[in-house]
Scaffold this active site. Structure first.
Site, PDB file in Angstrom:
ATOM      1  N   HIS A 179       0.865  -1.186   0.000  1.00 56.60           N
ATOM      2  CA  HIS A 179       0.000   0.000   0.000  1.00 56.60           C
ATOM      3  C   HIS A 179       0.900   1.234   0.000  1.00 56.60           C
ATOM      4  O   HIS A 179       1.624   1.471   0.966  1.00 56.60           O
ATOM      5  CB  HIS A 179      -0.901   0.006   1.232  1.00 56.60           C
ATOM      6  CG  HIS A 179      -1.820  -1.181   1.317  1.00 56.60           C
ATOM      7  ND1 HIS A 179      -3.069  -1.194   0.765  1.00 56.60           N
ATOM      8  CD2 HIS A 179      -1.637  -2.400   1.889  1.00 56.60           C
ATOM      9  CE1 HIS A 179      -3.641  -2.369   0.985  1.00 56.60           C
ATOM     10  NE2 HIS A 179      -2.787  -3.125   1.670  1.00 56.60           N
ATOM     11  N   ASP A 233       2.286  -7.154   2.790  1.00 56.44           N
ATOM     12  CA  ASP A 233       1.102  -6.353   3.145  1.00 56.44           C
ATOM     13  C   ASP A 233       1.545  -5.066   3.840  1.00 56.44           C
ATOM     14  O   ASP A 233       1.010  -4.669   4.887  1.00 56.44           O
ATOM     15  CB  ASP A 233       0.124  -7.141   4.014  1.00 56.44           C
ATOM     16  CG  ASP A 233      -1.241  -6.453   4.139  1.00 56.44           C
ATOM     17  OD1 ASP A 233      -1.465  -5.447   3.442  1.00 56.44           O
ATOM     18  OD2 ASP A 233      -2.070  -6.912   4.940  1.00 56.44           O
ATOM     19  N   HIS A 247       0.989   3.818   8.293  1.00 58.37           N
ATOM     20  CA  HIS A 247       0.030   4.756   8.873  1.00 58.37           C
ATOM     21  C   HIS A 247       0.786   5.846   9.619  1.00 58.37           C
ATOM     22  O   HIS A 247       1.956   5.671  10.001  1.00 58.37           O
ATOM     23  CB  HIS A 247      -0.913   4.046   9.846  1.00 58.37           C
ATOM     24  CG  HIS A 247      -1.884   3.125   9.190  1.00 58.37           C
ATOM     25  ND1 HIS A 247      -2.913   3.568   8.398  1.00 58.37           N
ATOM     26  CD2 HIS A 247      -1.982   1.773   9.216  1.00 58.37           C
ATOM     27  CE1 HIS A 247      -3.612   2.533   7.955  1.00 58.37           C
ATOM     28  NE2 HIS A 247      -3.071   1.429   8.435  1.00 58.37           N
ATOM     29  N   PHE A 252      -5.949  -0.499  11.243  1.00 58.33           N
ATOM     30  CA  PHE A 252      -5.345  -1.806  10.986  1.00 58.33           C
ATOM     31  C   PHE A 252      -4.085  -1.620  10.148  1.00 58.33           C
ATOM     32  O   PHE A 252      -4.039  -0.775   9.255  1.00 58.33           O
ATOM     33  CB  PHE A 252      -6.300  -2.689  10.183  1.00 58.33           C
ATOM     34  CG  PHE A 252      -7.453  -3.263  10.948  1.00 58.33           C
ATOM     35  CD1 PHE A 252      -7.274  -4.383  11.747  1.00 58.33           C
ATOM     36  CD2 PHE A 252      -8.718  -2.716  10.834  1.00 58.33           C
ATOM     37  CE1 PHE A 252      -8.356  -4.944  12.429  1.00 58.33           C
ATOM     38  CE2 PHE A 252      -9.804  -3.263  11.511  1.00 58.33           C
ATOM     39  CZ  PHE A 252      -9.618  -4.384  12.319  1.00 58.33           C
ATOM     40  N   GLY A 253      -3.057  -2.459  10.395  1.00 59.91           N
ATOM     41  CA  GLY A 253      -1.934  -2.539   9.464  1.00 59.91           C
ATOM     42  C   GLY A 253      -0.591  -2.198  10.064  1.00 59.91           C
ATOM     43  O   GLY A 253      -0.483  -1.389  10.987  1.00 59.91           O
TER      44      GLY A 253
END
Length: 420
Positions: free
Chosen positions: A57, A299, A303, A317-318
């Site tokens: 991402h 993945d 953030h 999440f993450g």
């Protein structure tokens, strides 16, 4: 500029690699480069093909306070990744032809590494309106995904599979039944201990069971993202034994962490799917070792500090992963003696290239693009988020000692990372 990497250890043997016009033109102990080539001495170091991550991402456009293509691809290069596939959940979502064209142009302009683009399966990621997969694939979509959202309607998934089968694409699927997930944030076992809402593994495995039957009916290439449950591993195993065109990935955090390691309400341990039980973790490792799971993908989900502040009940999440994945895999699998380096590299290069048909990614073969990583198998270091190239610092692996430090990374023969 042409280059020759000498004294390189490749598959345990000393060798040299000749790079001309961005491609590998020779590998061996007796190869020579043209006069004037740059000489790179890799004495004491190991060379492997550039790593490939099919699940990242990069947040641009729309969420650049979390990450940009420049910072994300810099993190990739620092972690030894030369090809990555970016998910479509940016703002605006990559679900239209014009948006995909713009995204591909951004990726090319700002990416230090090769940034392929995955397009959405449905418009806005949560609707039941399918995207125009044929047109998107013709423009350059590497695959199709609604990552972060499970497809709730079986009819929508069936139609998506029929479309992706027609265009010869890949569906890479986030499995999550919203009704069963019920707003959970951790595995139910951890939830009871920490007084947090639980997210059952049935949310993953029941959608997978449904989709396997749809794959059986359509023959679509179906790729399972971030497998977390032992029940899912067994379903994938049986589907592969039946000859169905299913591939799967697992993330390092699900391989090396489990819910018992969450000692408190720590947001760095919040990811979706959540860390599950020790039995699930062992099943994931076994599935990777026996080929049920094909590859490892980070993945990478950066953030801001504010996004991850407060309780796991409320924060995002993450976790980030591009700068820790290879070292963690090397430490836990290769340095421990569980597998050889070639096997680990297959999970991070050969298998993703094969599954996604990535023709522009190098495999360290003559004629291939010179996508290469030089790393030190012996150097020990501690993972320190302060050193990350990513904007994200959200990792549960901070402070862990590992081996396998990346020293230099090359894309098409050009250096994109060098350890300072």
């Amino acid at each position: 500029m042409d280059k020759i990497i000498k004294n390189a250890r490749i598959n345990g043997e000393l060798s040299a690699i000749v790079i001309e016009n961005g491609r590998i033109t020779g590998i061996g102990s007796a190869v020579a480069a043209r006069p004037g080539a740059e000489i790179i001495d890799a004495e004491g170091l190991t060379v492997i093909p550039g790593l490939v991550d099919v699940h990242v991402h990069f947040r641009e456009p729309g969420l650049t306070e979390k990450e940009t293509i420049a910072t994300g691809s810099s993190a990739a290069a620092a972690g030894g990744f030369t090809t990555v596939l970016a998910m479509p959940n940016v703002l605006p979502v990559v679900d239209q032809e014009e948006q995909l064209k713009k995204q591909l142009a951004l990726n090319s302009e700002k990416g230090l590494v090769k940034v392929g683009q995955i397009a959405a399966i449905t418009e806005e990621l949560t609707s039941n309106r399918l995207t125009k997969m044929g047109a998107l694939k013709a423009i350059g979509a590497a695959a199709f995904s609604n990552d972060g959202h499970g497809i709730q309607e079986a009819k929508t998934m069936l139609s998506a599979m029929e479309d992706v089968r027609k265009v010869g694409g890949v569906l890479t699927v986030h499995l999550e039944d919203n009704g069963l997930a019920n707003g959970g944030v951790v595995d139910p076992k951890a939830g009871k201990r920490l007084n947090l809402p639980g997210l059952t593994a049935l949310s993953e495995s029941t959608q997978l069971a449904r989709d396997i039957e749809l794959v059986r009916a359509t023959g679509a290439h179906y790729h399972v993202a971030h497998v977390s449950s032992r029940y899912s591993v067994e379903l994938i195993r049986q589907a592969k034994l039946a000859g169905l065109p299913i591939t799967a990935e697992v993330s390092p955090h699900h391989l090396f962490l489990d819910e018992s390691m969450i000692k408190g309400d720590d947001s760095n341990f919040k990811m979706n799917p959540p860390l599950r039980t020790k039995e699930d973790r062992y099943a994931l490792i076994a599935g990777l070792l026996d080929g049920t799971i094909d590859m490892i993908a980070s993945d990478h989900a950066p953030h801001t500090k504010e996004d991850k502040a407060g309780s796991m009940a409320d924060c995002a999440f993450g976790i980030v992963g591009l700068e820790t994945t290879f070292a963690l895999v090397y430490e836990h699998f290769v340095a421990s003696g569980l597998v050889d380096l070639q096997t680990a590299v297959s999970w991070l290069n050969e298998k993703p290239i094969e599954a996604f048909g990535l023709s522009n990614a190098g495999r360290l073969q003559v004629g291939d693009p010179a996508d290469l990583v030089i790393f030190d198998e012996k150097e020990a270091f501690r993972i320190n988020p302060k050193d990350f190239h990513s904007k994200g610092r959200n990792t549960p692996f901070a402070g862990e000692q590992v081996h396998g430090r990346v020293k230099r990374t090359f894309v098409n023969g050009e250096e994109v990372f060098s350890e300072k």
